[in-house]
Design a protein around this motif. Structure first.
Motif, PDB file in Angstrom:
ATOM      1  N   UNK A   1       0.841  -1.183   0.000  1.00  0.00           N
ATOM      2  CA  UNK A   1       0.000   0.000   0.000  1.00  0.00           C
ATOM      3  C   UNK A   1       0.886   1.245   0.000  1.00  0.00           C
ATOM      4  N   UNK A   2       0.550   2.198  -0.850  1.00  0.00           N
ATOM      5  CA  UNK A   2       1.330   3.427  -0.933  1.00  0.00           C
ATOM      6  C   UNK A   2       1.056   4.330   0.263  1.00  0.00           C
ATOM      7  N   UNK A   3       2.049   5.128   0.595  1.00  0.00           N
ATOM      8  CA  UNK A   3       1.913   6.107   1.666  1.00  0.00           C
ATOM      9  C   UNK A   3       1.430   7.422   1.053  1.00  0.00           C
ATOM     10  N   UNK A   4       0.247   7.848   1.421  1.00  0.00           N
ATOM     11  CA  UNK A   4      -0.319   9.093   0.900  1.00  0.00           C
ATOM     12  C   UNK A   4      -0.249  10.234   1.917  1.00  0.00           C
ATOM     13  N   UNK A   5       0.407  10.007   3.038  1.00  0.00           N
ATOM     14  CA  UNK A   5       0.437  10.994   4.111  1.00  0.00           C
ATOM     15  C   UNK A   5       1.102  12.287   3.667  1.00  0.00           C
ATOM     16  N   UNK A   6       0.501  13.389   4.103  1.00  0.00           N
ATOM     17  CA  UNK A   6       1.059  14.710   3.869  1.00  0.00           C
ATOM     18  C   UNK A   6       1.592  15.241   5.196  1.00  0.00           C
ATOM     19  N   UNK A   7       2.874  15.550   5.244  1.00  0.00           N
ATOM     20  CA  UNK A   7       3.514  16.053   6.467  1.00  0.00           C
ATOM     21  C   UNK A   7       3.344  17.564   6.553  1.00  0.00           C
TER      22      UNK A   7
END
Length: 181
Positions: A1-7
C-alpha cells in the motif's frame, strides 16, 4: 500500500470564530513537493434520529444562511468543549423539539466534508420519546415538523431535505423499516 500521508511543514490560523477555526497548512506531499491546504477546524456535532410512536420522524424546519433557504433537518448541534456526544444529543433533541428520550444509542459517526474540514458528526437514535417544551438557543428559530417515511422521501425528492445528515438518517430509517427492525 502506498503512503499518501502529507507532512505538515507550517500551520497558520487565519480565523477563529464561535463555531469554526480556519487554518492554512503548508504540507510536504508524498512525492516531495509542497502544497497549501485550507482546513476548517470544527469541534464536532451530533444529530438525532427520533421516531415517534406514530412512526413519524422528528424534524425541524430552519433557515440556513449559507444556503439562503429554509430546509428540514433532524435535530442537531455542535459539541461543547468536553461534552460527551450522547449528552449533546439529548440536549439538542430537547432544546430544538421539546422531546426527551428514555434512551439514546449510537448509530454511526462520519466526517462531513473531509476534503477541507475535520468535523466528525455522530448520529444517535432516540428511544422512548416523551413530548415536552422546546427551548431553542436565542438566535435559533425552528419549527417542529413530524413526517412519515414516505413524506420524508418526498421531501428529499423535492429538495426540502438536502443536508447530508438528514438524508443519511432517512435512509437509515428506511433500512430499519425494510429489515423489520
Amino acid at each position: 500500500m502506498r503512503n499518501f500521508e502529507e507532512k505538515t511543514i507550517a500551520s497558520e490560523t487565519i480565523f477563529s470564530g464561535k463555531v469554526v477555526h480556519l487554518q492554512v497548512d503548508e504540507v510536504r506531499l508524498p512525492d516531495g513537493r509542497t502544497a497549501k491546504r485550507e482546513i476548517v477546524k470544527h469541534p464536532g456535532a451530533v444529530a438525532v434520529l427520533a421516531i415517534t410512536e406514530e412512526k413519524k420522524l422528528v424534524l425541524v424546519r430552519q433557515y440556513r444562511k449559507p444556503l439562503e433557504k429554509t430546509i428540514l433537518e433532524i435535530p442537531a448541534g455542535k459539541l461543547e468543549a468536553g461534552e460527551e456526544p450522547s449528552a449533546c444529543a439529548a440536549r439538542e433533541l430537547e432544546e430544538e423539539t421539546g422531546y426527551r428520550a428514555k434512551g439514546l444509542s449510537h448509530v454511526v459517526s462520519f466526517y462531513t466534508s473531509p476534503g477541507f474540514a475535520d468535523e466528525l458528526l455522530h448520529i444517535y437514535q432516540a428511544d422512548g420519546l416523551a413530548k415536552g417544551q422546546g427551548n431553542p438557543d436565542q438566535d435559533e428559530f425552528v419549527e417542529l415538523v413530524e413526517c412519515t417515511l414516505e413524506e420524508c422521501m418526498e421531501h428529499i425528492q423535492n429538495g426540502d431535505i438536502m443536508d447530508a445528515k438528514t438524508v443519511a438518517a432517512v435512509y437509515l430509517w428506511q433500512n430499519q423499516v425494510l429489515s423489520g427492525r
